[in-house]
Design a protein around this motif. Structure first.
Motif, PDB file in Angstrom:
ATOM      1  N   TYR A  37       0.815  -1.208   0.000  1.00 25.27           N
ATOM      2  CA  TYR A  37       0.000   0.000   0.000  1.00 25.27           C
ATOM      3  C   TYR A  37       0.853   1.265   0.000  1.00 25.27           C
ATOM      4  CZ  TYR A  37      -4.102  -2.864   1.102  1.00 25.27           C
ATOM      5  OH  TYR A  37      -5.117  -3.793   1.062  1.00 25.27           O
ATOM      6  N   ASN A  38       1.850   1.294   0.888  1.00 25.59           N
ATOM      7  CA  ASN A  38       2.620   2.523   1.062  1.00 25.59           C
ATOM      8  C   ASN A  38       4.132   2.313   1.005  1.00 25.59           C
ATOM      9  OD1 ASN A  38       0.183   4.114   1.792  1.00 25.59           O
ATOM     10  ND2 ASN A  38       0.170   2.702   3.524  1.00 25.59           N
ATOM     11  N   GLY A  39       4.565   1.075   0.854  1.00 25.46           N
ATOM     12  CA  GLY A  39       6.001   0.840   0.736  1.00 25.46           C
ATOM     13  C   GLY A  39       6.611   0.221   1.979  1.00 25.46           C
ATOM     14  N   LYS A  40       7.904   0.276   2.065  1.00 22.70           N
ATOM     15  CA  LYS A  40       8.677  -0.384   3.108  1.00 22.70           C
ATOM     16  C   LYS A  40       8.295   0.105   4.496  1.00 22.70           C
ATOM     17  CE  LYS A  40      13.460  -1.525   4.309  1.00 22.70           C
ATOM     18  NZ  LYS A  40      14.895  -1.323   3.949  1.00 22.70           N
ATOM     19  N   GLY A  41       8.179  -0.845   5.428  1.00 23.72           N
ATOM     20  CA  GLY A  41       7.938  -0.502   6.821  1.00 23.72           C
ATOM     21  C   GLY A  41       6.483  -0.360   7.210  1.00 23.72           C
ATOM     22  N   GLU A  42       5.558  -0.532   6.280  1.00 21.42           N
ATOM     23  CA  GLU A  42       4.140  -0.380   6.607  1.00 21.42           C
ATOM     24  C   GLU A  42       3.624  -1.598   7.375  1.00 21.42           C
ATOM     25  OE1 GLU A  42       1.696  -0.296   3.101  1.00 21.42           O
ATOM     26  OE2 GLU A  42       2.969  -1.737   2.077  1.00 21.42           O
ATOM     27  N   ILE A  43       2.511  -1.418   8.088  1.00 20.65           N
ATOM     28  CA  ILE A  43       1.873  -2.536   8.762  1.00 20.65           C
ATOM     29  C   ILE A  43       1.488  -3.581   7.716  1.00 20.65           C
ATOM     30  CG2 ILE A  43      -0.203  -3.258  10.013  1.00 20.65           C
ATOM     31  CD1 ILE A  43      -0.096  -0.659  11.547  1.00 20.65           C
ATOM     32  N   GLY A  44       1.839  -4.832   7.999  1.00 21.22           N
ATOM     33  CA  GLY A  44       1.620  -5.903   7.042  1.00 21.22           C
ATOM     34  C   GLY A  44       2.888  -6.360   6.366  1.00 21.22           C
ATOM     35  N   SER A  45       3.968  -5.598   6.546  1.00 17.19           N
ATOM     36  CA  SER A  45       5.247  -5.936   5.898  1.00 17.19           C
ATOM     37  C   SER A  45       6.265  -6.511   6.886  1.00 17.19           C
ATOM     38  CB  SER A  45       5.839  -4.685   5.240  1.00 17.19           C
ATOM     39  OG  SER A  45       6.199  -3.711   6.219  1.00 17.19           O
ATOM     40  N   GLU A  46       5.818  -6.900   8.066  1.00 16.40           N
ATOM     41  CA  GLU A  46       6.738  -7.413   9.094  1.00 16.40           C
ATOM     42  C   GLU A  46       7.401  -8.709   8.644  1.00 16.40           C
ATOM     43  OE1 GLU A  46       3.942  -4.616  10.558  1.00 16.40           O
ATOM     44  OE2 GLU A  46       3.580  -6.556   9.591  1.00 16.40           O
ATOM     45  N   ASP A  47       8.535  -9.026   9.263  1.00 18.84           N
ATOM     46  CA  ASP A  47       9.318 -10.194   8.856  1.00 18.84           C
ATOM     47  C   ASP A  47       8.644 -11.520   9.179  1.00 18.84           C
ATOM     48  OD1 ASP A  47      11.335  -8.615   7.822  1.00 18.84           O
ATOM     49  OD2 ASP A  47      12.531  -8.642   9.666  1.00 18.84           O
ATOM     50  N   THR A  48       7.795 -11.533  10.196  1.00 19.50           N
ATOM     51  CA  THR A  48       7.140 -12.775  10.615  1.00 19.50           C
ATOM     52  C   THR A  48       5.693 -12.483  11.008  1.00 19.50           C
ATOM     53  OG1 THR A  48       7.719 -12.523  12.955  1.00 19.50           O
ATOM     54  CG2 THR A  48       9.316 -13.695  11.537  1.00 19.50           C
ATOM     55  N   PRO A  49       4.841 -13.510  11.026  1.00 16.32           N
ATOM     56  CA  PRO A  49       3.480 -13.318  11.539  1.00 16.32           C
ATOM     57  C   PRO A  49       3.469 -12.860  12.990  1.00 16.32           C
ATOM     58  CG  PRO A  49       3.634 -15.389  10.338  1.00 16.32           C
ATOM     59  CD  PRO A  49       5.029 -14.867  10.480  1.00 16.32           C
ATOM     60  N   GLU A  50       4.396 -13.380  13.795  1.00 14.63           N
ATOM     61  CA  GLU A  50       4.457 -12.994  15.205  1.00 14.63           C
ATOM     62  C   GLU A  50       4.745 -11.502  15.363  1.00 14.63           C
ATOM     63  OE1 GLU A  50       6.066 -17.316  15.188  1.00 14.63           O
ATOM     64  OE2 GLU A  50       6.096 -15.567  13.869  1.00 14.63           O
ATOM     65  N   ALA A  51       5.680 -10.994  14.522  1.00 10.25           N
ATOM     66  CA  ALA A  51       6.002  -9.564  14.584  1.00 10.25           C
ATOM     67  C   ALA A  51       4.805  -8.719  14.151  1.00 10.25           C
ATOM     68  CB  ALA A  51       7.213  -9.271  13.710  1.00 10.25           C
ATOM     69  N   TYR A  52       4.059  -9.204  13.172  1.00  7.22           N
ATOM     70  CA  TYR A  52       2.854  -8.511  12.712  1.00  7.22           C
ATOM     71  C   TYR A  52       1.815  -8.438  13.822  1.00  7.22           C
ATOM     72  CZ  TYR A  52      -1.703  -8.034  10.363  1.00  7.22           C
ATOM     73  OH  TYR A  52      -2.974  -7.658  10.008  1.00  7.22           O
ATOM     74  N   VAL A  53       1.577  -9.557  14.483  1.00  8.32           N
ATOM     75  CA  VAL A  53       0.588  -9.610  15.560  1.00  8.32           C
ATOM     76  C   VAL A  53       0.970  -8.652  16.683  1.00  8.32           C
ATOM     77  CG1 VAL A  53      -0.230 -11.087  17.432  1.00  8.32           C
ATOM     78  CG2 VAL A  53      -0.292 -11.908  15.065  1.00  8.32           C
ATOM     79  N   LYS A  54       2.232  -8.633  17.052  1.00  8.22           N
ATOM     80  CA  LYS A  54       2.695  -7.736  18.117  1.00  8.22           C
ATOM     81  C   LYS A  54       2.520  -6.279  17.712  1.00  8.22           C
ATOM     82  CE  LYS A  54       6.641  -6.536  21.045  1.00  8.22           C
ATOM     83  NZ  LYS A  54       6.442  -5.075  20.814  1.00  8.22           N
ATOM     84  N   ARG A  55       2.904  -5.966  16.494  1.00 14.70           N
ATOM     85  CA  ARG A  55       2.799  -4.574  16.042  1.00 14.70           C
ATOM     86  C   ARG A  55       1.347  -4.122  15.992  1.00 14.70           C
ATOM     87  NH1 ARG A  55       5.115  -2.042  10.349  1.00 14.70           N
ATOM     88  NH2 ARG A  55       4.715   0.157  10.840  1.00 14.70           N
ATOM     89  N   LEU A  56       0.472  -5.004  15.557  1.00 13.73           N
ATOM     90  CA  LEU A  56      -0.945  -4.668  15.481  1.00 13.73           C
ATOM     91  C   LEU A  56      -1.519  -4.432  16.875  1.00 13.73           C
ATOM     92  CD1 LEU A  56      -2.639  -4.313  12.969  1.00 13.73           C
ATOM     93  CD2 LEU A  56      -3.483  -6.653  13.263  1.00 13.73           C
ATOM     94  N   ALA A  57      -1.166  -5.302  17.819  1.00 15.00           N
ATOM     95  CA  ALA A  57      -1.641  -5.133  19.194  1.00 15.00           C
ATOM     96  C   ALA A  57      -1.067  -3.855  19.814  1.00 15.00           C
ATOM     97  CB  ALA A  57      -1.272  -6.357  20.025  1.00 15.00           C
ATOM     98  N   ASP A  58       0.194  -3.559  19.535  1.00 14.52           N
ATOM     99  CA  ASP A  58       0.793  -2.301  19.999  1.00 14.52           C
ATOM    100  C   ASP A  58       0.005  -1.100  19.478  1.00 14.52           C
ATOM    101  OD1 ASP A  58       2.829  -3.632  21.329  1.00 14.52           O
ATOM    102  OD2 ASP A  58       4.337  -3.281  19.760  1.00 14.52           O
ATOM    103  N   PHE A  59      -0.383  -1.183  18.214  1.00 14.26           N
ATOM    104  CA  PHE A  59      -1.136  -0.103  17.568  1.00 14.26           C
ATOM    105  C   PHE A  59      -2.444   0.169  18.313  1.00 14.26           C
ATOM    106  CE2 PHE A  59      -4.305   1.410  14.541  1.00 14.26           C
ATOM    107  CZ  PHE A  59      -3.640   2.427  13.868  1.00 14.26           C
ATOM    108  N   PHE A  60      -3.194  -0.886  18.597  1.00  5.87           N
ATOM    109  CA  PHE A  60      -4.482  -0.689  19.271  1.00  5.87           C
ATOM    110  C   PHE A  60      -4.306  -0.327  20.743  1.00  5.87           C
ATOM    111  CE2 PHE A  60      -5.773  -3.220  15.531  1.00  5.87           C
ATOM    112  CZ  PHE A  60      -6.663  -2.299  14.997  1.00  5.87           C
ATOM    113  N   ASP A  61      -3.227  -0.788  21.358  1.00 10.65           N
ATOM    114  CA  ASP A  61      -2.933  -0.353  22.722  1.00 10.65           C
ATOM    115  C   ASP A  61      -2.725   1.164  22.769  1.00 10.65           C
ATOM    116  OD1 ASP A  61      -3.133  -2.767  24.004  1.00 10.65           O
ATOM    117  OD2 ASP A  61      -0.977  -3.148  24.091  1.00 10.65           O
ATOM    118  N   THR A  62      -2.075   1.707  21.742  1.00 12.86           N
ATOM    119  CA  THR A  62      -1.826   3.144  21.687  1.00 12.86           C
ATOM    120  C   THR A  62      -3.128   3.930  21.585  1.00 12.86           C
ATOM    121  OG1 THR A  62       0.313   2.756  20.606  1.00 12.86           O
ATOM    122  CG2 THR A  62      -0.601   4.968  20.431  1.00 12.86           C
TER     123      THR A  62
END
Length: 292
Positions: A37-62
């Motif tokens: 959608y927007n290039g390198k580093g965007e949500i969905g481009s994480e190296d692993t599913p686990e990293a994606y899940v953590k980043r997504l949860a961090d996002f909603f925690d914020t």
């Protein structure tokens, strides 16, 4: 209605919103390794599913401090298979099998000729080809571990789903929509979405919602159907309430909120999608309401 619609990074733009002011958060974040959608580093481009899940949860925690104690959160999250060719396109066909310039341009921009999944070494366990990764479940559990209360796992069943070409498993025809809350007492208007029962009385619609996908013209490749958002907005927010969509995309939440007399906060980082959402909203003001 008092809508706040802006183009930019949600985690920066949200700082202008007062704490404990949002009645409902409803959104569908980018899925893991599915689109560009927007290039390198965007949500969905994480190296692993686990990293994606953590980043997504961090996002909603914020975003949690901006929610009212009585708020609802509805999040649509999609799954994928390990080693899948998601994101890879080397042909440009519409659903009727015809090559179109619009499809070609869209897929060249938001997809690649190679799978988008990062290179992960197979381990014979989670990481092995053809493994369904259960990303939605992993995300829901991560949210629970952080203190979010999961009230529903709604199955969004898609009657018009295009059949997949796979021959060694069943075609996937649904996605998960998780309903989280912060406290055990929260706003919920079940009457607003009850359906007729066999005995003529109105009944609870249950947690499987058969709602067709809603394709739109333009570049966005994964759009929320208005009917899905309508169900959520009606039961999970009061009239004149404040609804947040931190991944506004093509503006479905904005259009639905205005129609149902809710205020909408919508943030979208992609300028092209943001422009599309603005045009779509303006058009919706003079377009008859679609019927199911």
């Amino acid at each position: 209605m008092n809508h706040i619609i802006e183009c930019g990074d949600t985690l920066q733009l949200i700082e202008q919103i007062p704490h404990e002011s949002i009645d409902l958060l409803v959104t569908s974040p980018p899925y893991w390794a599915k689109r560009i959608y927007n290039g390198k580093g965007e949500i969905g481009s994480e190296d692993t599913p686990e990293a994606y899940v953590k980043r997504l949860a961090d996002f909603f925690d914020t975003l949690k401090p901006y929610l009212k104690p009585s708020a609802n959160v509805f999040i649509n999250v999609g799954d994928t298979y390990f080693g899948s060719g998601a994101g890879a396109w080397n042909k440009y066909l519409d659903e009727n099998g015809n090559i179109t310039q619009a499809q070609k341009e869209r897929k060249e921009k938001y997809f690649t000729t190679k799978p988008l999944q990062p290179k992960i070494k197979q381990n014979g366990k989670l990481y092995q080809n053809k493994q369904l990764l259960l990303i939605p479940s992993r995300f829901a559990i991560e949210m629970q571990e952080r203190g979010w209360l999961l009230r529903d796992d709604i199955i969004w069943q898609k009657p018009n789903r295009i059949p997949a070409s796979v021959t060694d498993r069943l075609n996937n025809t649904y996605e998960h929509v998780f309903h989280f809350v912060i406290n055990k007492k929260y706003f919920f208007n079940l009457d607003a979405i009850k359906i007729p029962g066999a005995n003529g009385n109105m009944k609870n619609p249950g947690d499987v919602w058969a709602i067709n996908t809603q394709p739109l013209t333009g570049s966005h490749t994964a759009t929320f159907p208005e009917k899905l958002v309508e169900q959520i907005v009606l039961c999970a927010s009061p009239e004149d309430g404040m609804v947040l969509d931190p991944f506004l995309g093509t503006g479905t939440t904005w259009v639905v909120c205005h129609r149902l007399k809710r205020n909408c906060i919508g943030f979208e980082i992609n300028q092209e999608f943001f422009n599309f959402a603005q045009d779509r909203f303006e058009e919706s003001l003079t377009t008859p309401v679609p019927h199911a």
